[in-house]
Scaffold this motif. Sequence first.
Motif, PDB file in Angstrom:
ATOM      1  N   VAL A 100       1.030  -1.247   0.022  1.00 61.66           N
ATOM      2  CA  VAL A 100      -0.072   0.025   0.079  1.00 61.66           C
ATOM      3  C   VAL A 100       0.826   1.486  -0.008  1.00 61.66           C
ATOM      4  N   LEU A 101       1.860   1.290   0.611  1.00 58.58           N
ATOM      5  CA  LEU A 101       2.725   2.378   0.858  1.00 58.58           C
ATOM      6  C   LEU A 101       3.459   3.043  -0.411  1.00 58.58           C
ATOM      7  N   PRO A 102       4.130   2.260  -1.342  1.00 58.84           N
ATOM      8  CA  PRO A 102       4.508   2.836  -2.575  1.00 58.84           C
ATOM      9  C   PRO A 102       3.602   3.795  -3.400  1.00 58.84           C
ATOM     10  N   PRO A 103       2.341   3.244  -3.747  1.00 58.79           N
ATOM     11  CA  PRO A 103       1.296   4.159  -4.634  1.00 58.79           C
ATOM     12  C   PRO A 103       0.918   5.352  -3.732  1.00 58.79           C
ATOM     13  N   VAL A 104       0.760   5.474  -2.509  1.00 49.80           N
ATOM     14  CA  VAL A 104       0.244   6.306  -1.619  1.00 49.80           C
ATOM     15  C   VAL A 104       1.312   7.477  -1.657  1.00 49.80           C
ATOM     16  N   CYS A 105       2.371   7.219  -1.399  1.00 50.96           N
ATOM     17  CA  CYS A 105       3.683   7.910  -1.540  1.00 50.96           C
ATOM     18  C   CYS A 105       3.838   8.868  -3.024  1.00 50.96           C
ATOM     19  N   LEU A 106       3.928   7.893  -4.018  1.00 54.90           N
ATOM     20  CA  LEU A 106       3.693   8.432  -5.369  1.00 54.90           C
ATOM     21  C   LEU A 106       2.868   9.525  -5.686  1.00 54.90           C
ATOM     22  N   LEU A 109      10.045  16.017  -1.369  1.00 58.31           N
ATOM     23  CA  LEU A 109      11.144  15.462  -0.609  1.00 58.31           C
ATOM     24  C   LEU A 109      10.686  14.802   0.850  1.00 58.31           C
ATOM     25  N   ALA A 110       9.678  15.416   1.454  1.00 59.03           N
ATOM     26  CA  ALA A 110       9.324  14.768   2.530  1.00 59.03           C
ATOM     27  C   ALA A 110       8.662  13.339   2.246  1.00 59.03           C
ATOM     28  N   ALA A 111       7.939  13.129   1.152  1.00 59.63           N
ATOM     29  CA  ALA A 111       7.390  12.016   0.608  1.00 59.63           C
ATOM     30  C   ALA A 111       8.381  10.855   0.575  1.00 59.63           C
ATOM     31  N   VAL A 112       9.636  11.419  -0.077  1.00 64.81           N
ATOM     32  CA  VAL A 112      10.599  10.258  -0.422  1.00 64.81           C
ATOM     33  C   VAL A 112      11.214   9.977   0.983  1.00 64.81           C
ATOM     34  N   ALA A 113      11.228  10.659   2.032  1.00 61.47           N
ATOM     35  CA  ALA A 113      11.712  10.406   3.168  1.00 61.47           C
ATOM     36  C   ALA A 113      10.817   9.402   3.985  1.00 61.47           C
ATOM     37  N   TRP A 169       9.042   2.043   5.346  1.00 62.60           N
ATOM     38  CA  TRP A 169       9.775   0.910   4.750  1.00 62.60           C
ATOM     39  C   TRP A 169      10.515   0.067   5.875  1.00 62.60           C
ATOM     40  N   ARG A 170      11.293   0.762   6.511  1.00 60.52           N
ATOM     41  CA  ARG A 170      12.310   0.281   7.251  1.00 60.52           C
ATOM     42  C   ARG A 170      12.130   0.150   8.768  1.00 60.52           C
ATOM     43  N   MET A 171      10.673   0.486   9.325  1.00 54.78           N
ATOM     44  CA  MET A 171      10.319   0.580  10.505  1.00 54.78           C
ATOM     45  C   MET A 171      10.404  -0.744  11.247  1.00 54.78           C
ATOM     46  N   PRO A 172      10.808  -0.928  12.294  1.00 57.28           N
ATOM     47  CA  PRO A 172      10.997  -2.249  13.139  1.00 57.28           C
ATOM     48  C   PRO A 172       9.631  -2.577  13.642  1.00 57.28           C
ATOM     49  N   ARG A 173       9.398  -3.871  13.974  1.00 59.66           N
ATOM     50  CA  ARG A 173       8.243  -4.244  14.547  1.00 59.66           C
ATOM     51  C   ARG A 173       8.290  -4.958  15.596  1.00 59.66           C
ATOM     52  N   SER A 174       7.902  -4.543  16.982  1.00 60.00           N
ATOM     53  CA  SER A 174       7.977  -5.134  18.084  1.00 60.00           C
ATOM     54  C   SER A 174       7.318  -6.588  18.244  1.00 60.00           C
ATOM     55  N   GLU A 175       7.969  -7.355  19.101  1.00 62.94           N
ATOM     56  CA  GLU A 175       7.483  -8.576  19.241  1.00 62.94           C
ATOM     57  C   GLU A 175       6.195  -8.787  20.342  1.00 62.94           C
ATOM     58  N   GLN A 176       6.104  -7.843  21.106  1.00 64.64           N
ATOM     59  CA  GLN A 176       5.005  -7.928  22.100  1.00 64.64           C
ATOM     60  C   GLN A 176       3.649  -7.035  21.371  1.00 64.64           C
TER      61      GLN A 176
END
Length: 423
Positions: free
Chosen positions: A309-315, A405-409, A415-422
């Motif tokens: 979902v993320l790529p088309p939204v940012c574009l 610029l903000a959209a690319v960042a 995309w690189r956000m970690p995911r908690s196991e809890q």
Amino acid sequence: MPALTTPLSRSDVRTLALASLGGALEFYDFVIFAFFAKVIAAHFFPPSQAEWLRQTQTFGLFGAGYLARPLGGVVMAHFGDLLGRKRMFTLSVLLMALPTLAIGLLPDFATLGLSAPLALLALRIAQGVAIGGEAPGGWVFVAEHAGPRRTGTACGLLSAGLTAGILLGALVSLILHGAMTEATIADWGWRVPFVIGGVFGLLAMVLRRWLRETPVFVALHEQGEQAREMPMVLLLRHHRRAIVLSMVGTWTLTAAIIVLLLMMPALLQTLHHIPAGATLRANLAGTCALTLGTGLAGIASDRWGMRRVLPPVCLLLVIGSYALYGVAPAYPALLVPCAVLAGLGGSYVGLLPVAMVRAFPAAVRFSGLSLSYNVAYAIFGGLTPAALSALVPHAGLAPAHYVALAAVAGFMAVWRMPRSEQP
């Protein structure tokens, strides 16, 4: 492949409805200031100043509310992680309603002199303290009620409720311009939306008393698993990556909201001399698109996964920003379609909180979201309005370049956000 979601229960729907209603009213209180920036500038700054300078100063006051957000957000999140989500979620509405009402009743420069803008600054700071706990607290509250398989749906729908507060502000502005003459609005009519917001904010506080504490916090409390140290200490020790990426993602969120919606009417009126009624109609259409897109983006992230979902939204966010500030001024008849396109691109607002909620464990979740979101909003939300107001007379596409610029960042951050196991 994302797990299949189950329908929201009646209790979940009730919780989402009450949380979203309160959030909408609180965000209305905070952003209505932007819709009347030009009129407020005329009332609270010396009339001898140039119009662009008064507007830049007014947006500076608007930005001051963002600079105050970390204070309220960090304090409310600290007690929200230790004492419960519901208490702080209810308190934030009261802290917003009172200064909003006061702004509507505040004497202007002709009466108070230099004390008028100083008093207005103090009230904007008070609003910033209140709003600092609203969005992070709301996302944590509804996500923990809905459960991990419906985090996207819950956060997306709540975010749609928050953006509906901006929609309500645009709608009230449009109605006011239709019901009153420009002279009446400039004289005293601009005060009406602030008084309405203050009264309804108090009503929202009463409604939130019906909400239940989240099952996740109840379980933490019963098992004695709340943070044994200061939540902020644990965050800075163990979750620095999640904090940094959440802050970058929040930069993108501020660009979508502030540049494409809140500043758009004043910028297009001042730079391109587009009538106020036309810019407000475009703002209303764009905010409708944002509200719809935000909810759908959150639901889609549960069904198809964030990375689809993320790529088309940012574009779409990049395309919409150039359409609004590049195409619409040259072809005013396309202003509304361009605003709708930009609003749909802003549905990134429904994806970021999903990633942030999943990035922090429950014991420090409220504090993690609040620290990341509010510090980033203080930096970018506080500086962006004044900076862009000063730049656009020299570079008309500066707002679009900034959003791109903000959209690319933001794309890279989520995309690189970690995911908690809890949970």
